[in-house]
Motif scaffolding. Structure first.
Motif, PDB file in Angstrom:
ATOM      1  N   TYR A  10      10.812   4.995  16.053  1.00  0.00           N
ATOM      2  CA  TYR A  10      10.115   6.264  16.089  1.00  0.00           C
ATOM      3  C   TYR A  10       8.697   6.130  16.871  1.00  0.00           C
ATOM      4  N   MET A  11       8.687   7.190  17.581  1.00  0.00           N
ATOM      5  CA  MET A  11       7.289   7.114  18.343  1.00  0.00           C
ATOM      6  C   MET A  11       6.103   7.518  17.475  1.00  0.00           C
ATOM      7  N   ILE A  12       6.241   8.024  16.166  1.00  0.00           N
ATOM      8  CA  ILE A  12       5.092   8.314  15.348  1.00  0.00           C
ATOM      9  C   ILE A  12       4.416   7.008  14.806  1.00  0.00           C
ATOM     10  N   SER A  13       5.324   5.937  14.653  1.00  0.00           N
ATOM     11  CA  SER A  13       4.867   4.498  14.289  1.00  0.00           C
ATOM     12  C   SER A  13       4.112   3.890  15.215  1.00  0.00           C
ATOM     13  N   GLY A  61      14.189  15.283  21.919  1.00  0.00           N
ATOM     14  CA  GLY A  61      14.227  14.074  21.295  1.00  0.00           C
ATOM     15  C   GLY A  61      13.139  13.095  21.309  1.00  0.00           C
ATOM     16  N   ARG A  62      11.960  13.738  21.264  1.00  0.00           N
ATOM     17  CA  ARG A  62      10.556  13.039  21.477  1.00  0.00           C
ATOM     18  C   ARG A  62      10.040  12.241  20.248  1.00  0.00           C
ATOM     19  N   LYS A  63      10.938  12.101  19.056  1.00  0.00           N
ATOM     20  CA  LYS A  63      10.602  11.596  17.906  1.00  0.00           C
ATOM     21  C   LYS A  63      11.183  10.087  18.130  1.00  0.00           C
ATOM     22  N   HIS A  64      12.253   9.706  18.667  1.00  0.00           N
ATOM     23  CA  HIS A  64      12.874   8.572  19.054  1.00  0.00           C
ATOM     24  C   HIS A  64      12.880   8.064  20.482  1.00  0.00           C
ATOM     25  N   LEU A 107      16.403   7.755  22.211  1.00  0.00           N
ATOM     26  CA  LEU A 107      16.728   9.201  22.768  1.00  0.00           C
ATOM     27  C   LEU A 107      15.907   9.571  24.019  1.00  0.00           C
ATOM     28  N   MET A 108      14.560   9.144  23.965  1.00  0.00           N
ATOM     29  CA  MET A 108      13.790   9.691  25.111  1.00  0.00           C
ATOM     30  C   MET A 108      14.347   8.863  26.579  1.00  0.00           C
ATOM     31  N   LEU A 109      14.846   7.772  26.219  1.00  0.00           N
ATOM     32  CA  LEU A 109      15.099   6.682  27.199  1.00  0.00           C
ATOM     33  C   LEU A 109      16.590   6.934  27.885  1.00  0.00           C
TER      34      LEU A 109
END
Length: 95
Positions: A87-90, A22-25, A28-30
């Protein structure tokens, strides 16, 4: 007691696995990090029960995990207000 250690170790591995997936959100990571903290708490509790030690360290551990959760939620709110999504990408650290 060994089933508690085994199940908490399995919980820990599944939390780390879900953290990797879940590394994109950020949310979810938290959530997966909090799952890992609960698994570590269960392992620490069973270890301290096994040797009949004091449970004062559990209170310190829970205090630190609550601080970690509050810090993660504040970063999530900052990300949502700045970029509008989680999103982590942003989230670019170079800006």
């Amino acid at each position: 007691m060994t089933t508690m250690v085994g199940s908490s170790f399995f919980m820990y591995l599944m939390g780390v696995f879900s953290f990797c997936l879940g590394r994109k959100h950020l949310l979810l990571m938290l959530l997966s990090l909090e799952f890992v903290v609960v698994a570590l708490f269960l392992m620490l509790y069973s270890y301290l029960c096994l040797y009949d030690w004091e449970f004062y360290f559990l209170m310190v551990f829970l205090t630190m995990s609550v601080c970690e959760g509050a810090l993660g939620l504040s970063v999530l709110v900052l990300l949502m207000r700045t970029y509008g999504n989680n999103y982590m990408i942003s989230f670019n650290l170079l800006w």
